[in-house]
Design an enzyme around this catalytic site. Structure first.
Site, mmCIF file in Angstrom:
data_model
loop_
_atom_site.group_PDB
_atom_site.id
_atom_site.type_symbol
_atom_site.label_atom_id
_atom_site.label_comp_id
_atom_site.label_asym_id
_atom_site.label_seq_id
_atom_site.Cartn_x
_atom_site.Cartn_y
_atom_site.Cartn_z
ATOM 1 N N HIS A 52 20.399 -10.856 -9.059
ATOM 2 C CA HIS A 52 20.758 -10.967 -10.474
ATOM 3 C C HIS A 52 22.262 -11.258 -10.598
ATOM 4 C CE1 HIS A 52 21.364 -6.860 -9.184
ATOM 5 N NE2 HIS A 52 22.261 -6.699 -10.143
ATOM 6 N N THR A 55 24.673 -16.135 -11.763
ATOM 7 C CA THR A 55 25.115 -17.304 -10.989
ATOM 8 C C THR A 55 25.197 -16.972 -9.495
ATOM 9 O OG1 THR A 55 27.367 -16.649 -11.570
ATOM 10 C CG2 THR A 55 26.440 -18.496 -12.797
ATOM 11 N N ARG A 56 24.993 -17.988 -8.666
ATOM 12 C CA ARG A 56 25.156 -17.889 -7.214
ATOM 13 C C ARG A 56 25.825 -19.170 -6.725
ATOM 14 N NH1 ARG A 56 24.079 -13.393 -7.923
ATOM 15 N NH2 ARG A 56 22.716 -11.976 -6.784
ATOM 16 N N LYS A 270 33.486 -15.283 -13.568
ATOM 17 C CA LYS A 270 32.872 -14.245 -12.724
ATOM 18 C C LYS A 270 33.707 -14.093 -11.454
ATOM 19 C CE LYS A 270 28.519 -13.324 -10.300
ATOM 20 N NZ LYS A 270 27.158 -13.841 -10.078
ATOM 21 N N HIS A 274 33.758 -9.929 -1.696
ATOM 22 C CA HIS A 274 32.634 -10.165 -0.778
ATOM 23 C C HIS A 274 32.652 -9.045 0.269
ATOM 24 C CE1 HIS A 274 29.587 -12.632 0.991
ATOM 25 N NE2 HIS A 274 30.312 -13.189 1.941
ATOM 26 N N CYS A 318 25.234 -5.090 -7.728
ATOM 27 C CA CYS A 318 24.189 -5.809 -6.997
ATOM 28 C C CYS A 318 24.159 -5.252 -5.569
ATOM 29 C CB CYS A 318 24.562 -7.294 -7.019
ATOM 30 S SG CYS A 318 23.271 -8.425 -6.511
ATOM 31 N N LYS A 352 21.331 -19.292 -1.846
ATOM 32 C CA LYS A 352 21.361 -20.759 -1.834
ATOM 33 C C LYS A 352 20.268 -21.356 -0.949
ATOM 34 C CE LYS A 352 25.615 -20.326 -0.118
ATOM 35 N NZ LYS A 352 25.539 -18.902 0.294
#
Ligand SMILES: Cc1cc2nc3c(=O)[nH]c(=O)nc-3n(C[C@H](O)[C@H](O)[C@H](O)COP(=O)(O)OP(=O)(O)OC[C@H]3O[C@@H](n4cnc5c(N)ncnc54)[C@H](O)[C@@H]3O)c2cc1C
Length: 388
Positions: A52, A55-56, A270, A274, A318, A352
């Site tokens: 969720h 965007t990715r 956003k 990472h 997430c 992706k």
């Protein structure tokens, strides 16, 4: 019961990115079409797993390992095919830029994979980056690797689309029903859920952060991380961050430490760090971000994209499910290689690839040689995973 008598050819446990791509791939080919049952403990697309946040990033110059480049190329094609099938936009081609010291792991890795696979790219100095993308202010010693084909996927729409096509093609989907246990019997599998028991010839396990419960052999290998994401209203010059003008960015902001941003699609810029998240149990996740977590990302924007660093509009949490080497698991189950496929642990960078991974799963289920070498995704690379 013989294989042919099984009520389903394949059960897919988990319908997030990898599971929805698997049911999609398993049902879409006329020649290989399967009787498929997909089961999810929630109602995908949902906000409780790893897929969720609206965007990715999709990119080809792959710093993580060049072996991913051919797979993402196949995924690009399949995302576009899914768009045509659905008549909607799932992928926005914003371009992308990987920034950091020239000899850092991000820029070095992105350039190496781009060079090996002739990914069209250009390398800009820090000043050239700001000239071309005024919202980005790298440090003087940084460079940027620009790839025009990179962009943004809309994950909730992608999952909804894959499930819709699969259902249209005959897949049965059960939502809000958790797989509690499974076992291999005779030449099939029995899957027990919160509502009943199902039999099939094959099982695909795509449980994301819940993989350790579904494949206990992986419990000591996988780590689930709680990863906050944030949206900021640009403080000034909002046009610098629009999807039409701003690429997706990955920054090596300190040695081996990465944060990334996605442009403003109407809900703010956003931004997120990472990795670096805390290890958690997926059933007991604090979904609120802390002031420290919000401040860490705001500070990175202040340093590298100062005009984007306005008011925090929204935060979400997430989950990453990581292997020790941060590569995926796409393999046959070591103890039930003839009938169970394990696909998951996408270590925070899997979305992706989902369409291509779904196709690989369909090949493994059909016992057809997958079009990619899967050696680096085998479970047996981890000490302690039992291989029969
Ligand atoms: C903050 C964040 C940012 C990311 N950014 C990117 C990015 O920019 N680009 C990129 O490529 N990747 C990115 N990723 C990684 C990518 O999103 C994940 O690798 C991918 O979504 C994982 O898919 P999955 O199918 O393994 O997990 P999920 O999509 O979470 O699916 C697992 C599913 O299994 C279900 N399930 C679990 N247990 C059971 C059970 N017992 N019974 C039935 N169902 C069950 C769950 O409900 C869930 O729906 C990001 C991830 C996060 C968290």
């Amino acid at each position: 019961m013989t294989l042919r008598d099984q009520p389903y050819d394949v059960i897919v446990a988990g319908l997030g990115a990898m599971g929805s791509a698997s049911v999609y791939a398993l049902t879409r080919s006329q020649t290989r079409r399967r009787r498929v049952l997909g089961i999810d403990r929630f109602s995908p697309p949902h906000r409780l797993g790893s897929s969720h946040g609206r965007t990715r990033i999709i990119r080809e110059a792959y710093f993580e390992h060049p072996a991913y480049v051919p797979i993402v190329r196949r995924a690009f094609d399949l995302w576009r095919e899914l768009e045509s099938e659905m008549g909607c936009t799932l992928l926005s081609n914003t371009g992308g830029i990987t920034l950091g010291p020239e000899d850092g792991m991000l820029v070095r890795g992105a350039r190496a994979s781009a060079e090996q696979f002739q990914v069209p790219h250009r390398v800009l100095s820090a000043a050239e980056v700001t000239r071309d993308f005024p919202g980005l202010i790298p440090l003087d010693h940084m460079v940027g690797v620009v790839e025009d084909r990179a962009g943004v996927l809309f994950p909730e729409q992608c999952i909804a689309a894959m499930l819709q096509v699969a259902e249209r093609s005959g897949a049965e989907l059960r939502r809000d029903e958790a797989v509690m246990a499974w076992e291999a019997t005779g030449d099939g599998v029995i899957v027990q859920t919160t509502s009943g028991e199902y039999r099939a010839a094959r099982l695909v396990i795509a449980g994301g952060a819940w993989m350790p419960q579904l494949v206990p052999e992986l419990a000591d290998t996988l780590t689930v991380l709680r990863q906050p994401i944030h949206w900021f209203v640009p403080a000034s010059h909002p046009e610098e961050f629009s999807a039409a003008r701003c690429p997706v960015t990955l920054w090596e902001y300190a040695p081996d430490r990465v944060f990334y941003t996605l442009p403003d699609f109407g809900d703010g810029v956003k931004a997120a760090v990472h990795y670096e998240g805390q290890s958690v149990d997926p059933g007991r996740v604090n979904r609120q971000t802390s002031p420290d977590e919000d401040a860490q990302v705001a500070d990175l924007l202040r340093r590298f994209m100062p005009h984007a660093n306005g008011q925090l509009r929204e935060s979400q949490v997430c989950l990453y499910t990581n292997t020790p080497d941060l590569h995926f698991i796409i393999d046959r189950h070591p103890a039930h290689a003839d009938r169970v496929v394990v696909v998951s642990a996408c270590s925070g960078h899997g979305f992706k690839f989902a369409t291509a991974v779904g196709e690989i799963v369909a090949d493994l289920v059909a016992e057809v040689k997958p079009r990619f070498d899967l050696d680096m995704f085998r479970m047996s690379r981890f000490k302690g995973v039992r291989v029969v």
